[in-house]
Design an enzyme around this catalytic site. Structure first.
Site, PDB file in Angstrom:
ATOM      1  N   GLY A 112      -4.016   6.597  -8.729  1.00 16.20           N
ATOM      2  CA  GLY A 112      -4.312   6.761  -7.306  1.00 16.20           C
ATOM      3  C   GLY A 112      -5.044   5.543  -6.812  1.00 16.20           C
ATOM      4  N   CYS A 114      -4.578   5.848 -15.470  1.00 10.99           N
ATOM      5  CA  CYS A 114      -5.114   4.933 -14.455  1.00 10.99           C
ATOM      6  C   CYS A 114      -6.309   5.556 -13.722  1.00 10.99           C
ATOM      7  CB  CYS A 114      -3.993   4.496 -13.509  1.00 10.99           C
ATOM      8  SG  CYS A 114      -4.489   3.084 -12.514  1.00 10.99           S
ATOM      9  N   TYR A 115      -6.147   6.005 -12.475  1.00  8.57           N
ATOM     10  CA  TYR A 115      -7.268   6.671 -11.798  1.00  8.57           C
ATOM     11  C   TYR A 115      -7.721   7.875 -12.627  1.00  8.57           C
ATOM     12  CZ  TYR A 115      -9.879   9.150  -8.128  1.00  8.57           C
ATOM     13  OH  TYR A 115     -10.853   9.794  -7.411  1.00  8.57           O
ATOM     14  N   HIS A 131       0.131   2.422 -17.280  1.00 11.84           N
ATOM     15  CA  HIS A 131       1.062   3.446 -16.768  1.00 11.84           C
ATOM     16  C   HIS A 131       2.208   3.691 -17.747  1.00 11.84           C
ATOM     17  CE1 HIS A 131      -0.465   3.942 -12.632  1.00 11.84           C
ATOM     18  NE2 HIS A 131      -0.938   2.714 -12.824  1.00 11.84           N
ATOM     19  N   GLU A 163       4.356   5.894 -17.582  1.00 15.36           N
ATOM     20  CA  GLU A 163       5.523   6.460 -16.885  1.00 15.36           C
ATOM     21  C   GLU A 163       6.455   5.401 -16.328  1.00 15.36           C
ATOM     22  OE1 GLU A 163       2.457   6.321 -15.845  1.00 15.36           O
ATOM     23  OE2 GLU A 163       2.234   6.306 -13.667  1.00 15.36           O
ATOM     24  N   GLY A 206      28.915  19.075   3.162  1.00 17.91           N
ATOM     25  CA  GLY A 206      29.863  18.467   2.221  1.00 17.91           C
ATOM     26  C   GLY A 206      29.161  17.483   1.301  1.00 17.91           C
ATOM     27  N   ASP A 222      23.763  18.142  -1.960  1.00 19.95           N
ATOM     28  CA  ASP A 222      22.633  19.077  -1.885  1.00 19.95           C
ATOM     29  C   ASP A 222      23.036  20.410  -1.261  1.00 19.95           C
ATOM     30  OD1 ASP A 222      21.354  16.826  -2.770  1.00 19.95           O
ATOM     31  OD2 ASP A 222      20.348  16.386  -0.883  1.00 19.95           O
ATOM     32  N   LYS A 276      17.031  14.384  -6.747  1.00 18.57           N
ATOM     33  CA  LYS A 276      18.448  14.159  -6.438  1.00 18.57           C
ATOM     34  C   LYS A 276      19.293  13.999  -7.710  1.00 18.57           C
ATOM     35  CE  LYS A 276      21.477  13.058  -3.132  1.00 18.57           C
ATOM     36  NZ  LYS A 276      21.550  13.687  -1.809  1.00 18.57           N
TER      37      LYS A 276
END
Ligand code: XMP
Length: 514
Positions: free
Chosen positions: A57, A84-85, A171, A173, A226, A229, A370
């Site tokens: 953060g 991190c934070y 990090h 990630e 269409g 989602d 997504k």
């Protein structure tokens, strides 16, 4: 989903990091369900969590207004990983001094570890990690030991002597950190004893059961475009309630070349007679006449969509439920589960219908990203053309036409969009980019076609790469591809004379021009 996966999930506490989403994704990729919770979550929001990960953060933990958990994390009696934070916060809570670093670290750096840390054990003693911090932990928190350092960061990874609490300044990630997945794996499976129980197939099954129970014998309606989602959301609902679902497809007249026809064919194959088609193109174009302002265009399209939806829904029956294809980043961004970072998209999906309609909402995809929706659609056997489709905005080509939406510009936009897509497919790049399209405005430039000078439209080509549309970069596609797009557009669309390429990232721009 948490309702059903309660025994085996990992909470990511969001302190305002743009990477909180990335942590969730990494955990899910490793087969463990994960969700973001706000930094001020109460104990009940964390019920059943096997572990908690504190995100990074932008704030400084030593400032009074910086985000701090409301609860005592140690009371949870589950393993904690601070990033991190999160690393600084845990250190601060355990009595360390945290302050401005002598030298801020941004980007790649070499981490050296001493082999003692549970979540670094077995990894090479030096490897590349990605850092992004200007504060640092200056003294060792009580009962912690140092397990790794970098040249300018002495306390780059810490571990509690007795409790399962781990912190890292870097990090794990982000893609640029080597062994990031290994670090998460050791934390999840060796420390937390999580089970690999999260898969997209289970998600589908749980969601279908949930919808069955919830909707029961009532009726639901879903407006589909269409796109992947809305179609996948409607499909899951169809699996759950069968004929009690109605699917509404509205042609706004702002779709791409042949899109209405092809979409209708595809929807009929998937939903059969549940599909109801409305050609409202004339009404939309009429409403948009003379309107130049982008926000006003969006508003008009949104309102018209709702009006037509209401009218049609009334004709089709009595619906208690509305199905929508809302995704996880949308609910996070709309501050429903917000951490301090939530902001970003302000646009409304055209399918986003107002609360006053008094439907109960079913959002079967609201815990998915997504790419997970695409995997889900694939596992459900939905057609490949649907799964691979680039996202397309609800207000359609109206946001790719700058100024008034005229028949002439719509025609140019349709043809040029088709050429961009076709050339990308030919170059084998369609599936590699996030979106690719053409934009047209009112600006004109001189050209020579044959022996004649002519004054024609300028078309802008936009091709972007992204993982979730929250940020994007313009794609460095080969010049030859741009050349063939440019040649085809100017050859095949007689009133276009110039082509430009949009070389701007999001931020500062957005993906769509309006
Ligand atoms: P922007 O232009 O905001 O777009 O960077 C981010 C992503 O959202 C899509 N987009 C929309 N999708 N309704 C939608 O359903 C909208 O009004 C809308 N506006 C933009 C855009 O295509 C990109 O993928």
């Amino acid at each position: 989903m948490k309702e059903n996966s309660k025994r085996n999930w990992v909470a990511v506490m969001d302190f305002g990091s743009q990477y909180a989403h990335l942590i969730v994704r990494r955990i899910r990729e490793l087969g463990v369900y994960s969700e973001i919770v706000p930094y001020d979550a109460s104990y009940d929001k964390l019920e059943g969590a096997k572990a908690i990960i504190l995100s990074g953060g932008p704030a400084s933990v030593y400032l009074p207004n910086s985000p701090k958990p409301k609860i005592n994390l140690v009371d949870l009696k589950i393993p904690i990983l601070g990033i991190c934070y999160g690393h600084q916060l845990i250190s601060f809570i355990f009595g360390a001094e945290v302050g401005k670093a002598k030298s801020a670290e941004f980007g790649k750096t070499i981490l050296t570890h001493n082999g003692n840390g549970k979540i670094l054990k077995g990894l090479p003693s030096n490897f590349i990690v990605w850092m992004s911090h200007s504060d640092e932990v200056k003294t060792l928190p009580s009962l912690f030991k140092v397990v790794a350092s970098t040249e300018s960061c002495k306390f780059a990874a810490l571990e509690h002597e007795k409790l399962p609490i781990f912190t890292v300044q870097f990090h794990p990630e982000v893609f640029h950190t080597q062994y990031g997945n290994e670090i998460f794996s050791k934390f999840l499976f060796e420390v937390c004893k999580c089970e690999k129980s999260w898969s997209i197939k289970d998600y589908a099954e749980e969601m279908i059961n949930f919808i069955k129970k919830e909707v029961n014998a009532s009726k639901a309606i879903c407006a589909v475009s269409g796109g992947v989602d809305s179609t996948t959301a409607a499909f899951l609902t169809q699996e759950a309630i069968g004929d009690n679902l109605a699917v509404l497809f509205i042609d706004t007249g702002l779709l791409r070349e042949n899109e209405a026809k092809n979409t209708l064919l595809m929807l009929k194959k998937i939903f059969g007679s549940k599909v109801h088609f409305v050609d409202a193109s004339k009404q939309f174009l009429e409403k948009l006449r003379t309107i130049k302002d982008p926000e006003q265009k969006r508003k008009i399209i949104g309102e018209e969509f709702i009006r037509i939806f209401e009218e049609e829904a009334k004709k089709l029956g009595n619906f208690e439920y509305l199905v929508q294809g809302t995704l996880y980043p949308d609910i996070i961004e709309s501050a429903a589960v917000s951490g301090p970072a939530s902001k970003i998209k302000s646009h409304h999906n055209v399918g986003g219908l107002p609360e006053k309609m008094k439907f109960k909402l079913i959002e079967p995809l609201k815990y998915l990203y997504k790419d997970e929706v695409r995997k889900l659609a694939e596992s459900l056997g939905l057609p490949a053309e649907l799964i691979k489709k680039h996202p397309f905005p609800g207000p359609g080509l109206a946001v790719r036409i700058i100024g008034e939406v005229t028949e002439e510009k719509l025609e140019i936009c349709r043809k040029a969009n088709k050429i961009v897509e076709e050339e990308l497919i030919k170059a084998n790049l369609y599936d590699k980019v996030w979106q690719a399209f053409a934009i047209v405005g009112d600006d004109k430039a001189t050209g020579v076609k044959g022996d004649e000078r002519s004054y024609g439209y300028i078309v802008t080509v936009r091709i972007v790469e992204s993982v979730d549309a929250m940020t994007a970069s313009w794609s460095r596609v080969p010049y030859d591809l741009l050349d063939s797009i440019s040649k085809r557009i100017t050859n095949e669309i007689s009133n276009v004379t110039w082509i430009t390429y949009a070389i701007v990232d999001k931020p500062p721009s957005t993906i769509e021009p309006q």
